[in-house]
Design a protein around this motif. Structure first.
Motif, PDB file in Angstrom:
ATOM      1  N   UNK A  49      -3.047 -14.128 -10.037  1.00  0.00           N
ATOM      2  CA  UNK A  49      -1.956 -14.436  -8.852  1.00  0.00           C
ATOM      3  C   UNK A  49      -0.651 -13.449  -9.157  1.00  0.00           C
ATOM      4  N   UNK A  50      -0.056 -12.918  -8.017  1.00  0.00           N
ATOM      5  CA  UNK A  50       1.175 -12.127  -8.088  1.00  0.00           C
ATOM      6  C   UNK A  50       2.288 -13.251  -8.283  1.00  0.00           C
ATOM      7  N   UNK A  51       3.369 -12.769  -8.220  1.00  0.00           N
ATOM      8  CA  UNK A  51       4.636 -13.753  -8.077  1.00  0.00           C
ATOM      9  C   UNK A  51       4.921 -14.361  -6.869  1.00  0.00           C
ATOM     10  N   UNK A  52       5.456 -15.349  -6.514  1.00  0.00           N
ATOM     11  CA  UNK A  52       5.638 -15.559  -5.197  1.00  0.00           C
ATOM     12  C   UNK A  52       6.411 -14.869  -4.315  1.00  0.00           C
ATOM     13  N   UNK A  53       6.086 -14.480  -3.210  1.00  0.00           N
ATOM     14  CA  UNK A  53       6.586 -13.798  -2.051  1.00  0.00           C
ATOM     15  C   UNK A  53       7.260 -14.483  -0.850  1.00  0.00           C
ATOM     16  N   UNK A 113       0.672  -5.598 -11.776  1.00  0.00           N
ATOM     17  CA  UNK A 113       2.028  -5.215 -12.170  1.00  0.00           C
ATOM     18  C   UNK A 113       2.690  -4.505 -10.904  1.00  0.00           C
ATOM     19  N   UNK A 114       1.747  -3.331 -10.544  1.00  0.00           N
ATOM     20  CA  UNK A 114       2.358  -2.729  -9.219  1.00  0.00           C
ATOM     21  C   UNK A 114       2.714  -3.531  -7.965  1.00  0.00           C
ATOM     22  N   UNK A 115       1.824  -4.770  -7.751  1.00  0.00           N
ATOM     23  CA  UNK A 115       1.916  -5.539  -6.654  1.00  0.00           C
ATOM     24  C   UNK A 115       3.107  -6.306  -6.823  1.00  0.00           C
ATOM     25  N   UNK A 153       1.019  -1.163  -0.044  1.00  0.00           N
ATOM     26  CA  UNK A 153       0.296   0.147   0.031  1.00  0.00           C
ATOM     27  C   UNK A 153       0.690   1.306   0.119  1.00  0.00           C
ATOM     28  N   UNK A 154       2.194   1.271   0.901  1.00  0.00           N
ATOM     29  CA  UNK A 154       2.521   2.510   0.996  1.00  0.00           C
ATOM     30  C   UNK A 154       3.813   2.603  -0.230  1.00  0.00           C
ATOM     31  N   UNK A 155       3.989   1.420  -0.853  1.00  0.00           N
ATOM     32  CA  UNK A 155       4.670   1.401  -2.275  1.00  0.00           C
ATOM     33  C   UNK A 155       3.834   1.981  -3.289  1.00  0.00           C
ATOM     34  N   UNK A 156       2.679   1.841  -3.342  1.00  0.00           N
ATOM     35  CA  UNK A 156       1.765   2.219  -4.421  1.00  0.00           C
ATOM     36  C   UNK A 156       1.251   3.543  -4.141  1.00  0.00           C
ATOM     37  N   UNK A 157       1.449   4.128  -2.819  1.00  0.00           N
ATOM     38  CA  UNK A 157       0.974   5.406  -2.623  1.00  0.00           C
ATOM     39  C   UNK A 157      -0.652   5.426  -2.164  1.00  0.00           C
TER      40      UNK A 157
END
Length: 309
Positions: free
Chosen positions: A148-152, A267-269, A103-107
């Motif tokens: 799905x996002x990339x694996x974290x 993409x943002x995530x 959330x912070x990264x995406x503002x």
């Protein structure tokens, strides 16, 4: 003789002068090249930053200015409630720390919706939230209702029972019998594993991992499929639990469920996940979550007044 000495001296002076001039030009050329390289790097960095900001501006969320995330807080160390010294439950876990980071990264402002695990899937399917974060595995069956996002995070799966039964229910063959009750969380990967590896067992679907643990300890379940790190976390508080075997699973990792079709957000995530992994934040999130999970905690939904049920 004097004339010759004067000529030699003059030649030497000229040579020194030429050398000095050459050195000066070379230094100037090097300085100019360095300055140009620095300007190019700065320009590229500025261009990349502008591109990143432009990409963030393209992101649309369910509620403008907010990132709405659904989670099921019964899955320590992923998500749970840490109980403070004053008895106040506070949402914690490395999924929640990562959610705030994204959330912070995406503002954006983070808003968390707590539901049962099955509810996380429903919220994403109906596009009522932007993200689902609950230790989700990128299973193909779910790809029709979410991206799905990339694996974290990379974890694993396990078969769990109590110490008294560890020598009995310690293999697929031992539990794959009608008289053996095997638990798994409703709508989870663990439920798929139960149906795949022990189809003849009496498979019991329960909405929360806490319910599964309680049934195991009470002797109402003989064994259960539980995510490995989650099982280890529970074992710290309930030493009678025993992880008897690892359960093979081809996708041993967790990803974030993203509202279907929101490519800009996806993409943002992914960009935020890459940043959290590269700057060491994710490692810290996991360490902090494991430390909190080893203390007093509550796993489940709070009542309507925000208190532990």
């Amino acid at each position: 003789m004097k004339k010759r000495l004067f000529a030699l001296a003059l030649a030497a002076c000229m040579t020194a002068s030429l050398t000095a001039c050459g050195g000066s030009k070379e230094a100037e050329t090097t300085a100019a090249a360095t300055e140009t390289a620095a300007e190019t790097a700065a320009s590229e960095a500025a261009s990349e930053a502008e591109s990143t900001e432009a990409a963030k501006a393209e992101i649309k969320t369910i509620t403008e200015g907010k990132l709405t995330v659904a989670t099921s807080p019964d899955f320590a160390p992923y998500e749970f409630y840490a109980i403070g010294a004053d008895g106040t439950p506070e949402l914690a876990g490395f999924d929640m720390a990562l959610a705030q980071y994204i959330a912070d990264y995406l503002g954006l402002e983070l808003e968390v919706v707590t539901v049962d695990f099955d509810g996380v899937l429903s919220e994403l399917q109906t596009k009522s939230v932007d993200l689902g974060m609950a230790g989700l595995s990128p299973d193909e069956k779910r790809m029709g209702i979410m991206d799905f996002s990339d694996l974290y995070y990379k974890g694993g799966q396990s078969l769990v029972t109590v110490k008294a039964n560890a020598d009995v229910y310690n293999s697929f063959e031992a539990i794959n019998k009608p008289e053996v009750s095997v638990g798994a969380q409703t709508g989870s990967i663990q439920m798929d594993l139960a149906n795949t590896n022990s189809p003849d067992a009496d498979i019991v679907a329960l909405p929360k991992v806490t319910d599964i643990i309680a049934e195991l300890l009470a002797g109402k379940l003989d064994a259960a499929y539980i995510e490995k790190d989650v099982a280890i976390s529970y074992q710290k508080n309930y030493p009678d639990l025993e992880l008897v075997m690892d359960v093979p699973y081809e996708v041993e990792g967790s990803a974030i469920g993203v509202c279907k079709g929101n490519e800009a957000l996806l993409a943002g995530v992914n960009e935020a996940i890459a940043a959290a992994l590269s700057d060491g934040s994710m490692e810290q999130f996991i360490a902090d979550a494991n430390e909190l999970a080893s203390g007093e905690k509550y796993e489940g939904l709070l009542d309507e007044n925000g208190n532990v049920q």
